[in-house]
Design a protein around this motif. Structure first.
Motif, PDB file in Angstrom:
ATOM      1  N   VAL A   1       0.847  -1.195   0.000  1.00  0.00           N
ATOM      2  CA  VAL A   1       0.000   0.000   0.000  1.00  0.00           C
ATOM      3  C   VAL A   1       0.881   1.243   0.000  1.00  0.00           C
ATOM      4  CG1 VAL A   1      -1.690   1.321   1.337  1.00  0.00           C
ATOM      5  CG2 VAL A   1      -1.941  -1.164   1.097  1.00  0.00           C
ATOM      6  N   LEU A   2       1.949   1.192   0.766  1.00  0.00           N
ATOM      7  CA  LEU A   2       2.882   2.313   0.823  1.00  0.00           C
ATOM      8  C   LEU A   2       3.456   2.611  -0.559  1.00  0.00           C
ATOM      9  CD1 LEU A   2       4.664   4.326   2.437  1.00  0.00           C
ATOM     10  CD2 LEU A   2       6.302   2.446   2.739  1.00  0.00           C
ATOM     11  N   GLU A   3       3.886   1.585  -1.273  1.00  0.00           N
ATOM     12  CA  GLU A   3       4.464   1.776  -2.598  1.00  0.00           C
ATOM     13  C   GLU A   3       3.436   2.326  -3.577  1.00  0.00           C
ATOM     14  OE1 GLU A   3       7.867  -1.752  -2.410  1.00  0.00           O
ATOM     15  OE2 GLU A   3       5.838  -2.200  -3.128  1.00  0.00           O
ATOM     16  N   LYS A   4       2.190   1.875  -3.455  1.00  0.00           N
ATOM     17  CA  LYS A   4       1.131   2.369  -4.342  1.00  0.00           C
ATOM     18  C   LYS A   4       0.872   3.848  -4.120  1.00  0.00           C
ATOM     19  CE  LYS A   4      -1.333  -2.034  -4.847  1.00  0.00           C
ATOM     20  NZ  LYS A   4      -2.579  -2.786  -4.539  1.00  0.00           N
ATOM     21  N   VAL A   5       0.958   4.279  -2.866  1.00  0.00           N
ATOM     22  CA  VAL A   5       0.725   5.696  -2.567  1.00  0.00           C
ATOM     23  C   VAL A   5       1.869   6.558  -3.090  1.00  0.00           C
ATOM     24  CG1 VAL A   5       0.514   7.384  -0.699  1.00  0.00           C
ATOM     25  CG2 VAL A   5      -0.737   5.229  -0.566  1.00  0.00           C
TER      26      VAL A   5
ATOM     27  N   GLN B   1     -10.699   6.247  -3.999  1.00  0.00           N
ATOM     28  CA  GLN B   1      -9.886   6.529  -5.182  1.00  0.00           C
ATOM     29  C   GLN B   1      -8.427   6.102  -4.995  1.00  0.00           C
ATOM     30  OE1 GLN B   1     -12.205   9.020  -4.017  1.00  0.00           O
ATOM     31  NE2 GLN B   1     -13.526   8.028  -5.535  1.00  0.00           N
ATOM     32  N   GLY B   2      -8.121   5.468  -3.853  1.00  0.00           N
ATOM     33  CA  GLY B   2      -6.766   5.015  -3.604  1.00  0.00           C
ATOM     34  C   GLY B   2      -5.829   6.107  -3.134  1.00  0.00           C
ATOM     35  N   ARG B   3      -6.376   7.225  -2.681  1.00  0.00           N
ATOM     36  CA  ARG B   3      -5.557   8.331  -2.198  1.00  0.00           C
ATOM     37  C   ARG B   3      -5.395   8.241  -0.687  1.00  0.00           C
ATOM     38  NH1 ARG B   3      -9.528  12.590  -5.154  1.00  0.00           N
ATOM     39  NH2 ARG B   3     -10.804  11.793  -3.422  1.00  0.00           N
ATOM     40  N   LEU B   4      -4.232   8.653  -0.202  1.00  0.00           N
ATOM     41  CA  LEU B   4      -4.019   8.687   1.244  1.00  0.00           C
ATOM     42  C   LEU B   4      -4.930   9.747   1.841  1.00  0.00           C
ATOM     43  CD1 LEU B   4      -2.409   7.740   3.737  1.00  0.00           C
ATOM     44  CD2 LEU B   4      -0.794   9.592   3.255  1.00  0.00           C
ATOM     45  N   ALA B   5      -5.904   9.307   2.625  1.00  0.00           N
ATOM     46  CA  ALA B   5      -6.879  10.231   3.204  1.00  0.00           C
ATOM     47  C   ALA B   5      -6.634  10.474   4.689  1.00  0.00           C
ATOM     48  CB  ALA B   5      -8.299   9.694   3.009  1.00  0.00           C
ATOM     49  N   ARG B   6      -5.946   9.534   5.333  1.00  0.00           N
ATOM     50  CA  ARG B   6      -5.623   9.719   6.758  1.00  0.00           C
ATOM     51  C   ARG B   6      -4.334   8.962   7.084  1.00  0.00           C
ATOM     52  NH1 ARG B   6     -10.232   8.767  11.068  1.00  0.00           N
ATOM     53  NH2 ARG B   6     -10.767  10.861  10.274  1.00  0.00           N
ATOM     54  N   PHE B   7      -3.474   9.638   7.816  1.00  0.00           N
ATOM     55  CA  PHE B   7      -2.248   9.025   8.319  1.00  0.00           C
ATOM     56  C   PHE B   7      -2.302   9.055   9.837  1.00  0.00           C
ATOM     57  CE2 PHE B   7       2.002   9.380  10.089  1.00  0.00           C
ATOM     58  CZ  PHE B   7       2.693   8.378   9.442  1.00  0.00           C
TER      59      PHE B   7
ATOM     60  N   GLN C   1      -6.487  17.814  -5.383  1.00  0.00           N
ATOM     61  CA  GLN C   1      -6.369  18.360  -6.732  1.00  0.00           C
ATOM     62  C   GLN C   1      -5.444  17.457  -7.531  1.00  0.00           C
ATOM     63  OE1 GLN C   1      -5.753  22.592  -7.059  1.00  0.00           O
ATOM     64  NE2 GLN C   1      -4.741  22.415  -9.037  1.00  0.00           N
ATOM     65  N   GLU C   2      -5.899  17.030  -8.698  1.00  0.00           N
ATOM     66  CA  GLU C   2      -5.087  16.163  -9.548  1.00  0.00           C
ATOM     67  C   GLU C   2      -4.156  17.038 -10.377  1.00  0.00           C
ATOM     68  OE1 GLU C   2      -5.676  12.140 -12.271  1.00  0.00           O
ATOM     69  OE2 GLU C   2      -7.250  13.666 -12.264  1.00  0.00           O
ATOM     70  N   VAL C   3      -2.877  17.085 -10.009  1.00  0.00           N
ATOM     71  CA  VAL C   3      -1.923  17.988 -10.652  1.00  0.00           C
ATOM     72  C   VAL C   3      -1.255  17.368 -11.873  1.00  0.00           C
ATOM     73  CG1 VAL C   3      -1.493  19.262  -8.529  1.00  0.00           C
ATOM     74  CG2 VAL C   3      -0.093  17.254  -9.061  1.00  0.00           C
ATOM     75  N   ALA C   4      -1.353  16.059 -11.996  1.00  0.00           N
ATOM     76  CA  ALA C   4      -0.862  15.296 -13.142  1.00  0.00           C
ATOM     77  C   ALA C   4      -1.667  14.005 -13.148  1.00  0.00           C
ATOM     78  CB  ALA C   4       0.635  15.022 -13.018  1.00  0.00           C
ATOM     79  N   PRO C   5      -1.707  13.281 -14.255  1.00  0.00           N
ATOM     80  CA  PRO C   5      -2.513  12.055 -14.294  1.00  0.00           C
ATOM     81  C   PRO C   5      -2.188  11.111 -13.146  1.00  0.00           C
ATOM     82  CG  PRO C   5      -1.770  12.621 -16.494  1.00  0.00           C
ATOM     83  CD  PRO C   5      -1.084  13.571 -15.568  1.00  0.00           C
ATOM     84  N   GLY C   6      -3.180  10.880 -12.288  1.00  0.00           N
ATOM     85  CA  GLY C   6      -3.016   9.970 -11.167  1.00  0.00           C
ATOM     86  C   GLY C   6      -2.251  10.533  -9.990  1.00  0.00           C
ATOM     87  N   VAL C   7      -1.861  11.813 -10.063  1.00  0.00           N
ATOM     88  CA  VAL C   7      -1.102  12.437  -8.980  1.00  0.00           C
ATOM     89  C   VAL C   7      -1.990  13.444  -8.264  1.00  0.00           C
ATOM     90  CG1 VAL C   7       0.939  13.760  -8.336  1.00  0.00           C
ATOM     91  CG2 VAL C   7       1.043  12.176 -10.275  1.00  0.00           C
ATOM     92  N   TRP C   8      -2.287  13.148  -6.998  1.00  0.00           N
ATOM     93  CA  TRP C   8      -3.196  13.988  -6.225  1.00  0.00           C
ATOM     94  C   TRP C   8      -2.450  14.712  -5.109  1.00  0.00           C
ATOM     95  CZ3 TRP C   8      -8.235  14.437  -7.778  1.00  0.00           C
ATOM     96  CH2 TRP C   8      -8.700  13.470  -8.695  1.00  0.00           C
ATOM     97  N   ILE C   9      -2.730  15.987  -4.984  1.00  0.00           N
ATOM     98  CA  ILE C   9      -2.211  16.784  -3.880  1.00  0.00           C
ATOM     99  C   ILE C   9      -3.378  17.191  -2.997  1.00  0.00           C
ATOM    100  CG2 ILE C   9      -1.123  18.972  -3.213  1.00  0.00           C
ATOM    101  CD1 ILE C   9       0.865  17.012  -4.315  1.00  0.00           C
TER     102      ILE C   9
END
Length: 251
Positions: free
Chosen positions: A24-28, A161-167, A188-196
């Motif tokens: 999961v860490l690598e996917k994030v 969506q597979g985004r880190l929502a809580r740490f 915000q998706e700043v590049a394909p598949g990259v969320w900030i």
């Protein structure tokens, strides 16, 4: 015969290699590899016990490999520039600045230099190599995983969506002693598949007392062109003497 044996081994081992899959860490972390440059503004507000708020405000320019320009406006005026080879930092009013070759920076400084601004990469990179523990999903977080580094126990909670929502960070795998929690939202998706996460709300418990901090990431732009002049330190540090020791910077 040997050729057929090799083909059979490839067919048998290839699925096994894929079955290892990413943690999961690598996917994030993986999507951030596509970010070659990033610019943004970062504001962090931390309420103080006296009722005031400590505000950190900065403008950040980042470019691989190892190029960084950070201008801090508050609470102190400080500028950090790495040209890819040498890291320099100067606080306004200080008698000297700090300088060190990038190759000689310690692990924490390297993580901060190389993390994609606005991401959670700096807190996640330290978990590499830790044992991953699958955790039960919840309605809010369909993917959850824990990481035990023998000192603390980190939990990654991903949204649909597979985004880190809580740490979350606990003192032990029992997860009964929460130390820190950061919620990520306003993605915000700043590049394909990259969320900030443009809104990051953190809670830290120290000796039974809770402290909070709210970080906002504004105007993130990924993989845009950043002027080369931003990473040329001489123009920004006229007449500044640099030393390779924080101890020598203080008056």
């Amino acid at each position: 015969m040997q050729r057929w044996l090799r083909m059979i081994l490839i067919l048998v081992l290839a699925p096994a290699t894929r079955a290892r899959a990413e943690t999961v860490l690598e996917k994030v972390l993986a999507p951030y590899d596509s970010v070659q440059s990033m610019s943004c503004e970062i504001r962090r507000d931390t309420p103080l016990p006296d009722g005031n708020t400590l505000r950190m405000l900065s403008r950040v320019y980042y470019q691989r490999p190892d190029k960084l320009h950070v201008e801090n406006f508050s609470p102190v005026k400080r500028r950090t520039i790495s040209d890819g080879t040498v890291f320099r930092q100067y606080t306004e009013g200080a008698p000297k600045g700090f300088s060190r070759p990038v190759a000689e920076l310690d692990g924490e400084m390297l993580r901060n230099l190389r993390m994609v601004p606005g991401s959670a990469a700096n807190m996640l990179e330290v978990l590499r190599g830790a044992t991953e523990v699958p955790l039960e999903p919840t309605a809010e977080f369909p993917v959850r995983a824990g990481y035990d580094n023998q000192k603390s126990f980190a939990v990654l909670n991903l949204d649909a969506q597979g985004r880190l929502a809580r740490f979350e960070l606990y003192g032990s795998p029992a997860m009964t002693d929460l130390l820190t929690q950061t919620d990520f939202s306003a993605f915000q998706e700043v590049a394909p598949g990259v969320w900030i996460a443009c809104l990051q709300q953190a809670k830290v418990t120290v000796q039974g007392m809770e402290r909070t901090a709210t970080t906002r990431v504004d105007s993130p732009v990924a993989n845009g062109e950043i002027p080369a002049a931003f990473f040329k330190a001489d123009a920004f540090f006229p007449n500044v003497e640099f030393v390779d020791s924080f101890d020598k910077i203080a008056p």
